[in-house]
Design an enzyme around this catalytic site. Structure first.
Site, PDB file in Angstrom:
ATOM      1  N   HIS A  41      63.147   9.281  43.449  1.00 25.92           N
ATOM      2  CA  HIS A  41      63.443   8.834  44.801  1.00 25.92           C
ATOM      3  C   HIS A  41      62.717   9.674  45.854  1.00 25.92           C
ATOM      4  O   HIS A  41      62.207   9.158  46.843  1.00 25.92           O
ATOM      5  CB  HIS A  41      64.954   8.913  45.007  1.00 25.92           C
ATOM      6  CG  HIS A  41      65.428   8.326  46.292  1.00 25.92           C
ATOM      7  ND1 HIS A  41      65.655   6.984  46.448  1.00 25.92           N
ATOM      8  CD2 HIS A  41      65.698   8.908  47.485  1.00 25.92           C
ATOM      9  CE1 HIS A  41      66.066   6.756  47.686  1.00 25.92           C
ATOM     10  NE2 HIS A  41      66.097   7.900  48.336  1.00 25.92           N
ATOM     11  N   HIS A  87      68.563   0.637  50.075  1.00 20.86           N
ATOM     12  CA  HIS A  87      69.812   1.309  49.727  1.00 20.86           C
ATOM     13  C   HIS A  87      70.498   0.502  48.642  1.00 20.86           C
ATOM     14  O   HIS A  87      71.671   0.143  48.760  1.00 20.86           O
ATOM     15  CB  HIS A  87      70.698   1.504  50.964  1.00 20.86           C
ATOM     16  CG  HIS A  87      71.134   2.921  51.131  1.00 20.86           C
ATOM     17  ND1 HIS A  87      72.380   3.277  51.568  1.00 20.86           N
ATOM     18  CD2 HIS A  87      70.486   4.081  50.894  1.00 20.86           C
ATOM     19  CE1 HIS A  87      72.471   4.601  51.606  1.00 20.86           C
ATOM     20  NE2 HIS A  87      71.335   5.111  51.207  1.00 20.86           N
TER      21      HIS A  87
HETATM   22  N1  ADP Z   1      55.356   1.490  49.098  1.00 26.59           N
HETATM   23  C1  ADP Z   1      54.864   2.373  49.985  1.00 26.59           C
HETATM   24  N2  ADP Z   1      53.813   2.056  50.758  1.00 26.59           N
HETATM   25  C2  ADP Z   1      53.358   2.922  51.678  1.00 26.59           C
HETATM   26  N3  ADP Z   1      53.905   4.120  51.919  1.00 26.59           N
HETATM   27  C3  ADP Z   1      54.955   4.484  51.207  1.00 26.59           C
HETATM   28  C4  ADP Z   1      55.477   3.631  50.199  1.00 26.59           C
HETATM   29  N4  ADP Z   1      56.539   4.221  49.642  1.00 26.59           N
HETATM   30  C5  ADP Z   1      56.671   5.403  50.291  1.00 26.59           C
HETATM   31  N5  ADP Z   1      55.716   5.562  51.236  1.00 26.59           N
HETATM   32  C6  ADP Z   1      55.609   6.691  52.145  1.00 26.59           C
HETATM   33  O1  ADP Z   1      55.904   7.901  51.459  1.00 26.59           O
HETATM   34  C7  ADP Z   1      56.631   8.789  52.303  1.00 26.59           C
HETATM   35  C8  ADP Z   1      57.925   9.234  51.668  1.00 26.59           C
HETATM   36  O2  ADP Z   1      58.832   8.159  51.672  1.00 26.59           O
HETATM   37  P1  ADP Z   1      60.388   8.395  51.587  1.00 26.59           P
HETATM   38  O3  ADP Z   1      60.669   9.414  50.549  1.00 26.59           O
HETATM   39  O4  ADP Z   1      61.034   7.056  51.478  1.00 26.59           O
HETATM   40  O5  ADP Z   1      60.715   8.992  53.004  1.00 26.59           O
HETATM   41  P2  ADP Z   1      62.107   9.573  53.432  1.00 26.59           P
HETATM   42  O6  ADP Z   1      61.925  11.032  53.363  1.00 26.59           O
HETATM   43  O7  ADP Z   1      62.266   9.067  54.807  1.00 26.59           O
HETATM   44  O8  ADP Z   1      63.119   9.030  52.474  1.00 26.59           O
HETATM   45  C9  ADP Z   1      56.857   8.070  53.594  1.00 26.59           C
HETATM   46  O9  ADP Z   1      55.875   8.451  54.520  1.00 26.59           O
HETATM   47  C10 ADP Z   1      56.669   6.637  53.233  1.00 26.59           C
HETATM   48  O10 ADP Z   1      56.292   5.898  54.357  1.00 26.59           O
END
Ligand code: ADP
Ligand code: MG
Lengths: 726, 221, 84, 84
Positions: A41, A87
């Site tokens: 995650h 979620h």
């Molecule tokens: N499918 C995807 N396409 C583009 N960017 C992604 C994708 N999945 C994640 N990211 C990018 O990776 C980074 C980490 O995401 P995430 O762990 O969901 O952030 P957060 O810390 O808000 O939970 C974010 O900048 C997110 O925009």
């Protein structure tokens, strides 16, 4: 490896990597930090390699992936921040609180960019509503979103809902938030400047949801009951105060960076901020304001209490920030500082109780073996259900009756039951709201331009053909924006998949991404943010590969927005794009044959690009009286939806009636209307744009007439409006 | 003319209402923090919509003890000006006893956000003076607790004194007794309405009926 | 000082229609609980209170219930105290 | 058949955060009720039930509470019966 380590979800190989990186064995607290930071995650360890395939740059991109949300430049110094997040697991366990806290999390992501949240969209997937469990989940999820979004004062303006058995054990709850900011207000989730202070603001820290991130990184199986973290309970009231206070804090020049606390809580957020700033952070655990004073350092660090954020502020300015948050009645404390050594250090009453290198903690998780192996060996196959082709025609089915029945299916029918529970008008910017068009339109007070936003995706297409499905997901979002007259600017996506250690799942994951990437390149659109949700499967069921695509577009002049519905009798109805195509993957096949068909009509990206340009020109020249893309349900459903707006019917002059033509769902088509005196202008433009078209008929009366059959719009509307009755 | 829009913790239509008064009507308007008690400088005080204190326990139950609400009885008694409660503001006024009756959960038990039709039952008040008697107007509602109820004696009195200003027309969205959507106190100095006039104050969002309500209140006839 | 567990039960006044109670009753009957009637849904607030005597505790709780926890226009309340 | 007055008290599980309880507690303290703690806000359902015995009544109510009135993931309940 001990049971304890296994329970945290770390593999033997990961444990060894930790020991190698630390040159020693981690203590229990440190292991907890790794378990969260290295969870699927938080670390994207299985998806990183594939996400690199997505285009992420463009001249309007102010912030691409890597921050809490992406940011795109609009006009007059205005920018838009947006991101979608899932979620799913929490909502499957407790739909109300799971969905509610999902809304809270994505709102704080937008807040972290220095933006004011101005809109929410939600994309939901459940089992069939003939199953009481699916209905119960839907009622819970919708009331959770309604509870949180309404109270926090951000309008929920769009989204979509599909029902399919594939989601019976794993519902999907994806929420997108859109925020508005001035370019000068842009913030990052960064910590910098040795000696600067780290503040924790918002709600008190309690024993909520410890290990939520690791929970979301496993399949949902019955025996997880014991491992299930406490349900996190959101408090939208505190969230609203947090928005207002943080908007104030963002105006102070001493604010260096800010980050929301999501999955992983204090074990991940400060470390990520330090990683971005190339510094270290030390926190003093006894400074953290607690809801329950008996909490251990381990629990404090791993808590996922909602409505909290971390700020990095210039040393000496702490008081200003403390004052703001106290004024709004929120908890606030200086909990640590920026240090030069690039480590995450946790102190308890002066003693260091955990210390790990930032570079190891953030981004140090090794790619799991299965990714490499699956990547080499996996092919499609089991993802494709055996289904029969239905190229043969319907026999003696009445088109009108078929249309009526389709309009009554929950996937096609009106979602009024859902969006009437959402406050979609607060902030008084919603010019086109839910249920009214393909995309929502939000004005920006005092400006001529407006924003258009959309969120959605069709998992069934991806189950049939993940590449084409991924491609279509992007195309559909583009169409939704073009329909209202807006120019698409940027993409966010949430990739919902089953267990990635299953080779076919990972194969489909890659195919979907390749499809999305090719479509985005064709339109020169960047992905600026997104989210991945794996492990959406139970012992007996996998979800369809389900990419949910969110897109933001710009309407240069709000007066040039194009309505969806028929406006005037006598207007001429035109189809832009080809008339004929396959029926594979359609709702029609599902409803009437309980089948998927054997293949999707492939999307013609060349034609897509032409339509893109032409639709923009048509809107700018204000040639159209209405526009609507053809998507779920196909051509007749799109026409019926246009007729509901004002109760105006149509005489359709269609002779080549086939299931594919009337109910096939391949994209790359719009239905538009034009005043008779401007027909020539329209066709000229279409010809010069290289767009195939044909006249479908005339807006007239209060019934739809097709090939000698006739049905009252009101009768169809009844079927449509009563499709969702939970 | 000087107006105030009160900001409670959890208000969320405060800025919308401020925008209509200040930017659309050009009225001198302040956003007033809920701890303020010096109200005499204002001719109009609006308690806006939203979820003050999260609407925990009952909508308006906690906000009624806020200093600004505690100062309202004196403001009203001295005839300094007019008080308008919109949605959550209406709930606060009934909880505080400044308007009779109570607002309870919608019959459907669900939150509901939509545009509804309303009938003007009394147009001889500042709030409704720009409408015709029995005119049908459209305004959005957005509430989970908007079902107005009151004991029979109170209803009798409301009717006798023509304190019922707007009623739901066609469809009663929340189960309010007598279709009541807006009322005033006996003296015509305190007004409460569930519909949101600020959400239909521009042509962009409909007919603009909401702007007429504000114009009437600030005497921009 | 003594410590009490206080429970305040708040319910819609008997003469008022309780749509929530009615909906819950209908659902219970559908789920097979026949022979029920008069269902009312209310609120239940529980907290710990320190006071010098039962009497003082009861007075204080009555006051706050009257003034805040219940809305006398539509609700009535009852108080239960238990010494710890 | 005997007749019972049934009360089902439902409250958020003790380990769960109850923001409503917290807000109500803060308000009570501000209104002068010092010395309180641990406030939780729950639901209270009251109805009449006919059954052959206390035991049968209790079993039936437990079943419906488990299945419908309370959400076992986040709530716990207690049942009170009184014969009429
Ligand atoms: N499918 C995807 N396409 C583009 N960017 C992604 C994708 N999945 C994640 N990211 C990018 O990776 C980074 C980490 O995401 P995430 O762990 O969901 O952030 P957060 O810390 O808000 O939970 C974010 O900048 C997110 O925009
Ligand atoms: Mg984040």
């Amino acid at each position: 490896m001990t049971k304890f380590e296994l329970a945290l979800g770390l593999s033997q190989r990961e444990y060894e990597a930790i020991c190698a990186g630390l040159h020693r064995e981690p203590n229990e607290l440190e292991l907890g930090l790794f378990a969260l930071n290295w969870s699927e995650h938080c670390s994207y360890k299985s998806s990183k390699r594939f996400l690199k395939l997505l285009p992420t740059t463009g001249k309007r991109v102010l912030q691409g992936p890597g921050e809490n949300a992406g940011v795109i430049e609009l006009e007059n110094g205005w920018c838009v921040a947006f991101k979608v997040e899932s979620h799913n697991h929490p909502s499957a366990v407790e739909p109300f609180h799971g969905a509610a806290t999902g809304v809270g999390g994505i709102i704080r992501d937008i807040l972290s960019m220095g933006a004011r949240p101005i809109a929410l969209l939600d994309s939901l997937r459940f089992g069939e509503f003939s199953d009481p469990k699916a209905r119960r989940l839907c009622v819970g999820v919708v009331s959770g979103i309604s509870h949180y979004g309404n109270c926090v004062g951000v309008p929920t303006v769009g989204g979509d809902i599909y029902c399919d058995d594939a989601y019976a054990d794993n519902c999907l709850v994806n929420v997108m938030c859109v925020g508005l900011l001035k370019k000068s207000e842009l913030k990052r989730a960064i910590a910098q400047g040795v000696g600067n202070k780290i503040l924790l603001v918002g709600a008190l820290t309690g024993r909520d949801g410890i290990h939520g991130a690791t929970f979301a990184s496993e399949d949902l199986v019955g025996e997880t009951e014991a491992k299930r973290p406490n349900v996190q309970v959101g408090d939208p009231f505190t969230a609203k105060l947090l928005i207002e206070a943080t908007r104030e804090a963002c105006q102070l020049p001493e604010l260096i960076g800010l980050q929301d606390l999501g999955a992983g809580g204090l074990s991940t957020a400060p470390a990520e901020m330090a990683a971005r700033g190339g510094v270290g952070i030390a926190i003093d655990i006894e400074e953290i304001p607690l809801r329950d004073p008996t909490m251990t350092p381990y629990e404090i660090l791993l808590s996922e209490s909602q409505e909290r954020m971390v700020l990095c502020v210039r040393a000496g300015s702490e008081q200003k920030f403390l004052q703001i948050y106290r004024k709004w009645g929120l908890a606030v404390a200086v909990i640590g500082e920026v240090i030069a050594e690039r480590v995450y250090r946790v102190r308890h009453e002066g003693r260091t109780i955990a210390e790990v290198p930032i570079s190891l903690l953030v981004g140090g998780a090794p790619e799991p073996d299965f990714v490499r192996i699956a990547h080499r060996t996996a092919r499609g196959g089991t993802m494709r259900p055996a289904a029969e082709a239905h190229s043969a025609l319907h026999g003696d089915r009445s088109w009108c009756e078929a249309l009526k029945r389709l309009l009554h299916s929950p996937t096609i029918g009106s979602k009024r039951w859902v969006w009437e529970q959402y406050d979609h008008m607060v902030q008084i910017n919603t010019v086109i709201g839910p249920g009214a068009h393909d995309a929502a339109v939000l004005r920006v007070k005092g400006e001529r331009f407006a924003l258009a936003v959309t969120l959605g995706g069709n998992g069934r297409y991806c189950a049939l053909d993940p590449y084409e499905g991924g491609l279509r997901a992007v195309c559909e979002a583009v169409h939704n924006l073009l329909s209202v007259g807006a120019e698409p600017l940027g993409i966010t996506d949430c990739l919902n998949f089953a267990n990635p250690t299953v080779p076919e799942v990972l194969w489909a994951f890659e195919q979907v991404i390749r499809g999305m990437a090719d479509a985005a390149r064709a339109f020169e659109l960047p992905f600026v943010s997104g989210n991945v949700s794996f492990y959406n499967q139970s012992e007996t069921r996998k979800i369809h590969p389900t990419p949910i695509v969110g897109m933001v577009g710009l309407l240069r002049d709000i007066e040039c927005r194009v309505p969806m519905g028929f406006q005037r009798e006598g207007d001429q109805i035109y189809l832009l794009g080809k008339l004929s195509g396959k029926v594979g993957g359609s709702e029609y096949l599902k409803v009437f044959y309980d089948a998927w068909g054997d293949a999707l009509e492939p999307t013609d990206l060349e034609l897509e690009r032409k339509l893109f340009q032409t639709m923009l020109t048509l809107a700018q020249q204000r040639l159209l009286h209405s526009a609507h893309d053809v998507s779920d349900g196909g051509l007749l459903v799109a026409i019926a939806e246009k007729s509901f707006v004002r109760g105006l019917g149509a005489h359709l002059e269609l002779d080549d009636l086939s299931e594919g033509n009337l109910f096939g769902e391949w994209p790359t088509r719009f239905i538009v209307t034009v005043a008779p005196e401007r027909e020539d202008a329209l066709t000229e433009l279409l010809q010069s744009g290289g767009v195939p078209y044909r006249r479908l008929g005339t807006v007239a009366g209060d019934a739809l007439e097709i090939a000698g059959e006739r049905i009252l719009v009101e009768e169809l509307r009844q079927a449509y409006e009563t499709a969702l009755d939970l | 003319m000087r107006a105030a829009v009160v900001v409670f913790p959890g208000s969320n239509c405060d800025y919308d209402t401020y925008y209509v008064l200040k930017d659309l009507l050009g009225v001198e308007t302040d956003l007033l923090w809920y701890r303020e008690t010096a109200l005499h400088r204002y001719d109009l005080i609006v308690l806006p919509g939203g979820f003050s204190y999260g609407d925990y326990l009952r909508a308006g139950a906690i906000a009624r003890f806020a200093p600004v609400v505690q100062a309202l009885p004196e403001y009203i008694a001295r005839g300094h000006g007019i008080v308008l409660g919109i949605c959550n503001g209406f709930q606060i006024l009934t909880e505080a006893g400044l308007l009779p009756g109570a607002l309870t959960k919608n019959i459907s038990q669900r939150f509901i956000c939509k545009t509804v039709k309303l009938r003007v039952e009394n147009n001889a008040t500042p709030l409704t003076q720009l409408f015709r008697y029995e005119e049908i107007i459209e305004l959005p509602i957005a509430h989970g607790e908007g079902r107005y109820i009151a004991p029979p004696e109170t209803l009798e009195r409301l009717k006798r004194n023509r304190q019922i200003l707007l009623t739901y027309h066609g469809e009663n969205p929340n189960g309010s007794v007598e279709n009541i959507a807006a009322i005033m106190n006996e003296k015509g100095t305190v007004f409460g309405m569930m519909p949101h006039p600020e959400r239909n104050s521009e042509q962009l969002f409909g007919t603009g009926a909401g702007l007429k309500i504000f114009r009437g209140l600030v005497h921009l006839v | 000082m003594k410590e009490f567990v206080v429970r305040v039960l708040i319910e819609p006044k008997p003469e008022l229609f309780d749509p929530q109670g009615q909906a819950v009753e209908r659902a219970m009957i559908e789920l097979g609980l026949k022979n029920i009637s008069g269902t009312r849904v209310g609120k239940f607030i529980k907290f710990k209170l320190k006071a010098v005597s039962v009497q003082q505790a009861r007075e204080k709780v009555a006051e706050i219930s009257q003034k805040f926890l219940a809305n006398p226009v539509i609700e009535r309340y009852s108080i239960e105290l238990e010494e710890l």
